[in-house]
Design a protein around this motif. Structure first.
Motif, mmCIF file in Angstrom:
data_model
loop_
_atom_site.group_PDB
_atom_site.id
_atom_site.type_symbol
_atom_site.label_atom_id
_atom_site.label_comp_id
_atom_site.label_asym_id
_atom_site.label_seq_id
_atom_site.Cartn_x
_atom_site.Cartn_y
_atom_site.Cartn_z
ATOM 1 N N ILE A 140 1.021 -1.173 -0.085
ATOM 2 C CA ILE A 140 0.036 -0.265 -0.179
ATOM 3 C C ILE A 140 0.250 1.181 0.345
ATOM 4 O O ILE A 140 1.985 1.520 0.909
ATOM 5 N N ASN A 141 0.323 2.231 -0.667
ATOM 6 C CA ASN A 141 1.258 3.722 -1.032
ATOM 7 C C ASN A 141 0.430 4.549 -0.251
ATOM 8 O O ASN A 141 -0.631 4.725 -0.350
ATOM 9 N N GLU A 142 1.076 4.409 0.715
ATOM 10 C CA GLU A 142 0.354 5.096 1.930
ATOM 11 C C GLU A 142 1.182 6.970 2.767
ATOM 12 O O GLU A 142 2.514 7.121 2.342
ATOM 13 N N ASN A 143 0.440 7.810 2.644
ATOM 14 C CA ASN A 143 0.577 9.296 2.755
ATOM 15 C C ASN A 143 1.326 9.204 4.582
ATOM 16 O O ASN A 143 0.045 8.736 5.549
ATOM 17 N N VAL A 144 2.468 9.156 4.518
ATOM 18 C CA VAL A 144 2.635 8.997 6.037
ATOM 19 C C VAL A 144 3.303 9.580 7.348
ATOM 20 O O VAL A 144 3.612 9.687 8.474
ATOM 21 N N SER A 145 3.061 10.786 6.358
ATOM 22 C CA SER A 145 3.334 12.104 7.181
ATOM 23 C C SER A 145 2.642 12.551 7.745
ATOM 24 O O SER A 145 2.850 13.180 8.893
ATOM 25 N N GLY A 146 1.317 12.265 7.965
ATOM 26 C CA GLY A 146 0.156 13.381 9.126
ATOM 27 C C GLY A 146 0.491 14.414 9.271
ATOM 28 O O GLY A 146 -0.168 15.504 10.151
ATOM 29 N N SER A 147 0.936 15.444 7.987
ATOM 30 C CA SER A 147 0.701 16.984 7.565
ATOM 31 C C SER A 147 0.314 17.714 6.381
ATOM 32 O O SER A 147 0.140 16.279 5.192
ATOM 33 N N VAL A 148 -1.030 18.457 6.262
ATOM 34 C CA VAL A 148 -1.593 18.482 5.451
ATOM 35 C C VAL A 148 -0.763 19.552 4.399
ATOM 36 O O VAL A 148 -0.646 19.307 3.450
ATOM 37 N N ALA A 149 0.168 20.111 5.286
ATOM 38 C CA ALA A 149 0.883 20.833 4.499
ATOM 39 C C ALA A 149 2.362 20.438 3.748
ATOM 40 O O ALA A 149 2.801 20.985 2.311
ATOM 41 N N CYS A 150 2.470 19.478 4.074
ATOM 42 C CA CYS A 150 3.508 18.835 3.299
ATOM 43 C C CYS A 150 3.548 16.449 3.493
ATOM 44 O O CYS A 150 3.890 16.584 4.406
ATOM 45 N N GLU A 151 2.834 16.689 2.573
ATOM 46 C CA GLU A 151 2.803 15.105 2.615
ATOM 47 C C GLU A 151 4.100 14.103 2.080
ATOM 48 O O GLU A 151 4.798 15.099 0.920
ATOM 49 N N ARG A 152 4.437 12.891 2.473
ATOM 50 C CA ARG A 152 5.323 11.993 2.643
ATOM 51 C C ARG A 152 4.745 10.999 2.330
ATOM 52 O O ARG A 152 3.953 9.794 2.770
ATOM 53 N N TRP A 153 4.813 10.454 1.145
ATOM 54 C CA TRP A 153 4.344 8.957 0.630
ATOM 55 C C TRP A 153 5.056 7.580 0.291
ATOM 56 O O TRP A 153 6.276 8.164 0.934
ATOM 57 N N MET A 154 4.615 6.378 1.479
ATOM 58 C CA MET A 154 5.656 5.591 1.205
ATOM 59 C C MET A 154 5.489 4.152 1.130
ATOM 60 O O MET A 154 4.080 3.713 0.866
ATOM 61 N N GLU A 155 5.430 3.343 0.397
ATOM 62 C CA GLU A 155 5.321 1.670 -0.281
ATOM 63 C C GLU A 155 5.689 1.581 0.862
ATOM 64 O O GLU A 155 6.380 0.953 1.355
ATOM 65 N N LEU A 156 4.447 0.615 1.146
ATOM 66 C CA LEU A 156 4.332 -0.295 2.908
ATOM 67 C C LEU A 156 4.119 -1.333 2.540
ATOM 68 O O LEU A 156 3.049 -1.494 1.815
ATOM 69 N N ALA A 157 4.473 -3.062 2.956
ATOM 70 C CA ALA A 157 4.783 -4.078 3.048
ATOM 71 C C ALA A 157 3.457 -4.761 3.906
ATOM 72 O O ALA A 157 4.008 -4.074 5.225
ATOM 73 N N TYR A 158 2.613 -5.431 4.050
ATOM 74 C CA TYR A 158 1.507 -5.727 4.807
ATOM 75 C C TYR A 158 2.145 -7.128 5.163
ATOM 76 O O TYR A 158 1.805 -7.889 3.587
ATOM 77 N N ILE A 159 2.712 -7.735 5.893
ATOM 78 C CA ILE A 159 3.679 -8.861 5.762
ATOM 79 C C ILE A 159 2.849 -10.042 7.361
ATOM 80 O O ILE A 159 2.653 -9.247 8.590
ATOM 81 N N ARG A 160 2.087 -10.913 6.861
ATOM 82 C CA ARG A 160 0.880 -11.589 8.290
ATOM 83 C C ARG A 160 2.526 -12.979 8.092
ATOM 84 O O ARG A 160 2.768 -13.954 7.509
ATOM 85 N N GLY A 161 2.867 -12.490 9.867
ATOM 86 C CA GLY A 161 4.001 -13.408 10.226
ATOM 87 C C GLY A 161 3.414 -14.388 11.160
ATOM 88 O O GLY A 161 2.042 -15.357 10.521
ATOM 89 N N PRO A 162 4.225 -15.764 11.411
ATOM 90 C CA PRO A 162 3.504 -17.097 11.459
ATOM 91 C C PRO A 162 2.753 -16.380 12.978
ATOM 92 O O PRO A 162 2.081 -18.124 13.238
ATOM 93 N N SER A 163 2.910 -15.698 13.233
ATOM 94 C CA SER A 163 1.402 -15.320 14.612
ATOM 95 C C SER A 163 0.543 -15.238 13.850
ATOM 96 O O SER A 163 -0.715 -15.413 15.159
ATOM 97 N N GLY A 164 0.152 -15.545 13.322
ATOM 98 C CA GLY A 164 -1.366 -14.618 12.686
ATOM 99 C C GLY A 164 -1.336 -13.009 11.900
ATOM 100 O O GLY A 164 -2.212 -12.513 11.819
ATOM 101 N N ARG A 165 -0.575 -12.719 12.872
ATOM 102 C CA ARG A 165 -0.818 -10.628 13.280
ATOM 103 C C ARG A 165 0.379 -10.126 11.605
ATOM 104 O O ARG A 165 1.247 -11.025 11.510
ATOM 105 N N GLU A 166 0.470 -9.077 11.450
ATOM 106 C CA GLU A 166 0.820 -8.448 10.135
ATOM 107 C C GLU A 166 1.605 -7.722 10.784
ATOM 108 O O GLU A 166 1.463 -6.522 11.557
ATOM 109 N N PHE A 167 2.548 -6.661 10.031
ATOM 110 C CA PHE A 167 3.468 -6.106 10.557
ATOM 111 C C PHE A 167 3.828 -5.476 9.424
ATOM 112 O O PHE A 167 3.607 -5.724 8.063
#
Length: 72
Positions: free
Chosen positions: A32-59
């Motif tokens: 997912i390409n996410e806006n990780v900035s938290g700011s309206v004035a200066c957007e910062r986009w980053m491609e994040l991978a969501y991986i489901r680990g052995p516990s079943g939880r995603e990181f």
């Protein structure tokens, strides 16, 4: 402000992968390409991978940290 996120196609979706930053293996559930900035004035986009680990939880990790698990 534009959308907060958008799904990105990836060749390893639903495949077994390893996060090279942590060494954890799991199944790549989404990129997912996410806006990780938290700011309206200066957007910062980053491609994040969501991986489901052995516990079943995603990181998340940077998509550049994802590699296929050999032999699978």
């Amino acid at each position: 402000m534009s959308e907060q996120y958008e799904y990105v196609p990836h060749r390893l979706l639903r495949k077994r992968v390893r996060d090279i930053a942590s060494g954890t293996e799991g199944e790549l559930m989404a990129v997912i390409n996410e806006n990780v900035s938290g700011s309206v004035a200066c957007e910062r986009w980053m491609e994040l991978a969501y991986i489901r680990g052995p516990s079943g939880r995603e990181f998340t990790t940077a998509v550049d940290n994802v590699e296929p698990v050999a032999g699978r």
